[in-house]
Scaffold this motif. Sequence first.
Motif, short mmCIF file in Angstrom:
data_model
loop_
_atom_site.label_atom_id
_atom_site.label_comp_id
_atom_site.label_asym_id
_atom_site.label_seq_id
_atom_site.Cartn_x
_atom_site.Cartn_y
_atom_site.Cartn_z
N VAL A 130 0.83 -1.20 0.00
CA VAL A 130 0.00 0.00 0.00
C VAL A 130 0.87 1.25 0.00
CG1 VAL A 130 -1.65 1.33 1.37
CG2 VAL A 130 -1.94 -1.15 1.16
N LEU A 131 1.89 1.24 0.82
CA LEU A 131 2.78 2.40 0.92
C LEU A 131 3.53 2.66 -0.38
CD1 LEU A 131 4.01 4.59 2.67
CD2 LEU A 131 5.60 2.90 3.60
N SER A 132 3.85 1.61 -1.12
CA SER A 132 4.58 1.80 -2.38
C SER A 132 3.77 2.62 -3.37
CB SER A 132 4.95 0.44 -2.99
OG SER A 132 3.80 -0.25 -3.44
N GLY A 133 2.44 2.54 -3.29
CA GLY A 133 1.62 3.32 -4.19
C GLY A 133 1.78 4.81 -3.99
N ALA A 134 2.04 5.23 -2.75
CA ALA A 134 2.24 6.65 -2.47
C ALA A 134 3.56 7.15 -3.03
CB ALA A 134 2.17 6.89 -0.96
N ALA A 135 4.51 6.23 -3.23
CA ALA A 135 5.82 6.61 -3.75
C ALA A 135 5.89 6.55 -5.27
CB ALA A 135 6.89 5.69 -3.14
N ALA A 136 4.77 6.30 -5.91
CA ALA A 136 4.74 6.08 -7.35
C ALA A 136 5.27 7.27 -8.14
CB ALA A 136 3.31 5.77 -7.79
N GLU A 137 6.13 6.99 -9.10
CA GLU A 137 6.63 7.92 -10.11
C GLU A 137 7.57 9.00 -9.58
OE1 GLU A 137 4.23 8.90 -13.54
OE2 GLU A 137 2.43 8.24 -12.48
N ARG A 138 7.95 8.94 -8.28
CA ARG A 138 8.77 10.02 -7.76
C ARG A 138 9.93 9.58 -6.88
NH1 ARG A 138 3.66 12.68 -5.14
NH2 ARG A 138 3.15 10.45 -5.30
N MET A 139 9.82 8.48 -6.20
CA MET A 139 10.84 8.09 -5.22
C MET A 139 11.89 7.18 -5.86
SD MET A 139 10.32 6.27 -1.47
CE MET A 139 9.74 7.74 -0.64
N TYR A 155 -8.95 -0.98 22.67
CA TYR A 155 -9.00 -0.75 21.23
C TYR A 155 -9.27 -2.08 20.52
CZ TYR A 155 -7.22 0.18 16.50
OH TYR A 155 -7.07 0.29 15.16
N LYS A 156 -10.19 -2.06 19.53
CA LYS A 156 -10.55 -3.28 18.80
C LYS A 156 -10.29 -3.09 17.31
CE LYS A 156 -13.94 -5.92 19.79
NZ LYS A 156 -15.28 -6.53 19.97
N ASP A 157 -9.68 -4.10 16.72
CA ASP A 157 -9.38 -4.07 15.29
C ASP A 157 -9.22 -5.50 14.83
OD1 ASP A 157 -8.61 -3.52 12.72
OD2 ASP A 157 -6.94 -2.21 13.26
N PHE A 158 -10.20 -6.03 14.13
CA PHE A 158 -10.22 -7.45 13.80
C PHE A 158 -9.02 -7.89 12.99
CE2 PHE A 158 -11.50 -10.76 10.68
CZ PHE A 158 -11.55 -11.83 11.56
N SER A 159 -8.83 -7.29 11.81
CA SER A 159 -7.72 -7.73 10.96
C SER A 159 -6.83 -6.60 10.46
CB SER A 159 -8.26 -8.52 9.75
OG SER A 159 -9.04 -7.69 8.91
N GLY A 160 -7.04 -5.39 10.97
CA GLY A 160 -6.07 -4.34 10.65
C GLY A 160 -6.59 -3.14 9.91
N ALA A 161 -7.88 -2.83 9.98
CA ALA A 161 -8.38 -1.61 9.34
C ALA A 161 -7.61 -0.40 9.83
CB ALA A 161 -9.87 -1.43 9.62
N GLY A 162 -7.24 -0.41 11.11
CA GLY A 162 -6.47 0.69 11.68
C GLY A 162 -4.99 0.45 11.64
N VAL A 163 -4.55 -0.67 12.21
CA VAL A 163 -3.12 -0.91 12.39
C VAL A 163 -2.41 -1.22 11.08
CG1 VAL A 163 -3.34 -3.39 12.85
CG2 VAL A 163 -1.46 -2.13 13.85
N VAL A 164 -3.11 -1.77 10.10
CA VAL A 164 -2.50 -2.08 8.81
C VAL A 164 -2.82 -1.00 7.78
CG1 VAL A 164 -2.34 -3.75 6.90
CG2 VAL A 164 -2.57 -4.57 9.26
N PHE A 165 -4.10 -0.77 7.53
CA PHE A 165 -4.49 0.05 6.39
C PHE A 165 -4.54 1.55 6.70
CE2 PHE A 165 -6.45 -4.18 5.87
CZ PHE A 165 -5.62 -4.61 4.85
N PHE A 166 -5.15 1.93 7.80
CA PHE A 166 -5.11 3.34 8.19
C PHE A 166 -3.67 3.78 8.39
CE2 PHE A 166 -4.96 6.48 11.68
CZ PHE A 166 -5.66 7.52 11.08
N ALA A 167 -2.87 2.95 9.04
CA ALA A 167 -1.46 3.29 9.27
C ALA A 167 -0.72 3.45 7.95
CB ALA A 167 -0.80 2.22 10.13
N ALA A 168 -0.93 2.54 7.02
CA ALA A 168 -0.27 2.65 5.71
C ALA A 168 -0.75 3.88 4.96
CB ALA A 168 -0.53 1.40 4.89
N GLY A 169 -2.04 4.23 5.14
CA GLY A 169 -2.57 5.44 4.51
C GLY A 169 -1.95 6.70 5.09
N VAL A 170 -1.75 6.72 6.41
CA VAL A 170 -1.08 7.86 7.04
C VAL A 170 0.34 7.99 6.51
CG1 VAL A 170 -0.18 8.76 9.23
CG2 VAL A 170 -2.48 7.78 9.13
N ALA A 171 1.06 6.86 6.45
CA ALA A 171 2.42 6.88 5.91
C ALA A 171 2.42 7.35 4.47
CB ALA A 171 3.04 5.48 6.03
N GLY A 172 1.43 6.89 3.71
CA GLY A 172 1.33 7.31 2.31
C GLY A 172 1.08 8.79 2.17
N LEU A 173 0.25 9.36 3.05
CA LEU A 173 -0.01 10.79 3.01
C LEU A 173 1.27 11.58 3.28
CD1 LEU A 173 -1.97 13.20 2.93
CD2 LEU A 173 -2.36 12.86 5.39
#
Length: 455
Positions: A130-139, A174-192
């Motif tokens: 997911v994070l690699s998508g934020a680095a597309a065409e520039r890094m 804190y509840k998070d079944f499979s990572g909506a926060g710890v995996v995907f929200f976190a990767a989205g924050v890193a991507g931003l």
Amino acid sequence: MGHLFRHQQGDAAPAIANIPAPQASNIDYDWVLISGFIIVLTQVGFAFIEAGSVRYKNSQSIVIKVILGLFLTILIWWLFGYGFSFGYDFQTNFMGGTKLGGSNWEANQYGNDYTNFVFRASGAAIAVSVLSGAAAERMTFLAWSILAIVYAGFIYAGLAHWTLGQGWLTTLGYKDFSGAGVVFFAAGVAGLVVTVLLKPRRFRFDPNTTLQFQRHSPIYIAFGSILVFAGWLFYNGGIVAQGAHSKYTQGLVAVNTLIAGATGGFFAFIIRYFQYETTSLVALSRGIISALVAVSAATDDMKPWTAFIYGLLAAVFYSVLAKVIPKVHIDDPVEVVPVFLGNGFLGIFLSAFFDTKAGVFYGFGAKLLGMQLLGLLIIFVWVAFFVLITLLILKGFGVLRIDSETESVGIDKAHCLGEAIVFANQIDEVPLVQKTEMVQLGNSQIGSGFRPGFR
């Protein structure tokens, strides 16, 4: 999945949390292992999605980043990440310090580190993709490699220890079944953070530019999204470690995943049509992934009709953010921010209301809402801080972003020995087309009433 292992080394170390050790008969290790295998294949889907989202001249380079991220994640998790996430933390509650480099891994009545590693390292690789998508065409490749190692081996590993390993944040509530926060929200924050610090592609928001920035292959995005959709069933399903021993939960998780994904894709498609009066394969595909991200917050603690609501709201959330993000000049070609950050937040937020065991709508009060928002805040600060520090160091050494010449000709030609697809007659292609057009023009009998090719 924290019940797959002990938070201890050998037989003498104390447990991190006062959680009774599970019985081996309650864990279906074959199911978890197979799920890990399938999750690795989702990297093909992410590679398709990201290659289709960028311009053709950079499509090979983004696939390299995806595959490179997968390999680096596996290696750094073997050396450090798994131990940081699931090793004994000597009662610091911060990060594990045992099980590094495969040391003292166990497969006994308490759990199986080997199976757990396969499943969890595969999940960590999704976050890096997911994070690699934020680095597309520039890094640059060097900067990306360093960021992938730091993110997978330290930043994400710390979050995993606090949450997936029944750590202090989970114990807090804190509840998070499979990572909506710890995996995907976190990767989205890193991507931003990544896309903001990298700044937009040259001339991306210049109103006078003649350059084209369209995605080169919506079909690739669709193919990739279907592959990720299929893999997500195993990603969510593998969290139910009991497998065949918990058929109701296993089936419920699969049903909710399917309903949410289908709903998200359909409504994103409909919303895009009303926004622009045209169909969009990209919106259809992004809607699927957006809904999967959101529903991962509580897939095991919701009714199927709730999964439908998650999918609908995820489609709305994605559609709004996808329209707003470019207007504030955030260049996000793979749409990491609206899909993952936005819907990771949405999923964790909604779970505070719809969770059947702790949600507001089921009479449990607002305690879970407070814990979910606190968890998201902690994740945001942790990820943003360390990603920003990493990028600033790379920028200081002058290795963060590709140079303007490389950006103009494309990373593929500059650093990948040519474009993604090279035709044997590529050099002669233009004059060949011109010659063909002249022949067709001479044979068309203009004005004779005959259509070209018919006599």
